[in-house]
Design a protein around this motif. Structure first.
Motif, mmCIF file in Angstrom:
data_model
loop_
_atom_site.group_PDB
_atom_site.id
_atom_site.type_symbol
_atom_site.label_atom_id
_atom_site.label_comp_id
_atom_site.label_asym_id
_atom_site.label_seq_id
_atom_site.Cartn_x
_atom_site.Cartn_y
_atom_site.Cartn_z
ATOM 1 N N LEU A 156 1.015 -1.205 0.078
ATOM 2 C CA LEU A 156 -0.061 -0.183 0.010
ATOM 3 C C LEU A 156 1.524 1.162 -0.028
ATOM 4 O O LEU A 156 0.418 2.450 -0.482
ATOM 5 C CB LEU A 156 -0.574 0.485 1.259
ATOM 6 C CG LEU A 156 -2.131 -0.841 1.308
ATOM 7 C CD1 LEU A 156 -2.958 -1.199 2.773
ATOM 8 C CD2 LEU A 156 -2.671 -0.707 -0.027
ATOM 9 N N ASN A 157 1.976 1.471 0.431
ATOM 10 C CA ASN A 157 3.173 2.443 0.939
ATOM 11 C C ASN A 157 3.398 2.936 -0.947
ATOM 12 O O ASN A 157 3.834 3.369 -1.100
ATOM 13 C CB ASN A 157 3.892 2.237 1.654
ATOM 14 C CG ASN A 157 4.795 3.368 1.645
ATOM 15 O OD1 ASN A 157 4.157 4.607 1.939
ATOM 16 N ND2 ASN A 157 5.774 3.420 2.139
ATOM 17 N N ASP A 158 4.431 1.558 -1.367
ATOM 18 C CA ASP A 158 3.973 1.740 -2.618
ATOM 19 C C ASP A 158 3.714 2.298 -3.337
ATOM 20 O O ASP A 158 3.852 2.675 -4.644
ATOM 21 C CB ASP A 158 4.725 0.379 -2.803
ATOM 22 C CG ASP A 158 6.567 -0.171 -2.432
ATOM 23 O OD1 ASP A 158 7.460 0.381 -1.897
ATOM 24 O OD2 ASP A 158 6.500 -1.596 -3.179
ATOM 25 N N ILE A 159 2.425 1.790 -3.772
ATOM 26 C CA ILE A 159 1.101 2.334 -4.610
ATOM 27 C C ILE A 159 0.903 4.177 -3.992
ATOM 28 O O ILE A 159 1.239 4.792 -5.578
ATOM 29 C CB ILE A 159 0.051 1.643 -4.209
ATOM 30 C CG1 ILE A 159 -0.209 0.282 -4.514
ATOM 31 C CG2 ILE A 159 -1.148 2.083 -4.803
ATOM 32 C CD1 ILE A 159 -0.879 -0.499 -4.313
ATOM 33 N N LYS A 160 1.452 4.790 -2.959
ATOM 34 C CA LYS A 160 0.958 5.907 -2.800
ATOM 35 C C LYS A 160 2.244 6.499 -3.206
ATOM 36 O O LYS A 160 2.512 7.876 -3.382
ATOM 37 C CB LYS A 160 0.474 5.696 -1.760
ATOM 38 C CG LYS A 160 -0.360 5.391 -0.699
ATOM 39 C CD LYS A 160 -0.163 5.569 0.701
ATOM 40 C CE LYS A 160 -1.631 4.939 1.486
ATOM 41 N NZ LYS A 160 -1.726 4.998 3.139
#
Length: 147
Positions: free
Chosen positions: A129-133
């Motif tokens: 999720l952090n990578d997507i953001k």
């Protein structure tokens, strides 16, 4: 990040199916009052083998930690997209209007499409999720939604 339980079964054209089923009914709640929840499950959401009671039991087991292939946790990315992370990563189209209509009928929601993004390998949900953001994918989806 907000998340919700979805049914992993994809149901294309949900809003069209509602209108085709009864052109006097403009939403799922009106259709439920007229035809019943079981009818909606079979005709709109293509649940040919599962009754509402069966699905509800499996949903409750899932929310209590028992994994099954019928339900998944979807993280809400935008008003148009959500992501499911299990052994794979899937991007789901999220229709806020249809989502709101389903809330009065089921504790889970049906989505109309999904796309495979990749495999999780040894990465946990928070890292993904952090990578997507960080990749600004949310800006990309907002810019190109509808295409």
């Amino acid at each position: 990040m907000k998340r919700k339980v979805i049914r992993t079964k994809i149901v294309p054209c949900i809003s069209s199916k509602i209108i085709q089923e009864d052109d006097e009914c403009q939403n799922l709640k009106e259709l439920e009052v007229k035809l019943g929840k079981e009818y909606i499950l079979k005709k709109i959401f293509d649940e040919k083998e599962m009754s509402y009671q069966n699905l509800l039991e499996l949903y409750e087991q899932f929310t209590q930690g028992q994994e099954n292939s019928l339900f998944a946790w979807m993280y809400i990315l935008t008003d148009d997209f959500g992501i499911v992370i299990n052994e794979h990563i899937y991007l789901y189209h999220y229709d806020l209007d249809i989502s709101n209509q389903q809330k009065s009928l089921f504790p889970w929601e049906y989505m109309d499409s999904k796309r495979y993004i990749g495999d999780t390998w040894w990465t946990n949900d928070d890292e993904i999720l952090n990578d997507i953001k960080e990749l600004s994918i949310l800006d990309f989806m907002d810019k190109y939604k509808g295409y």
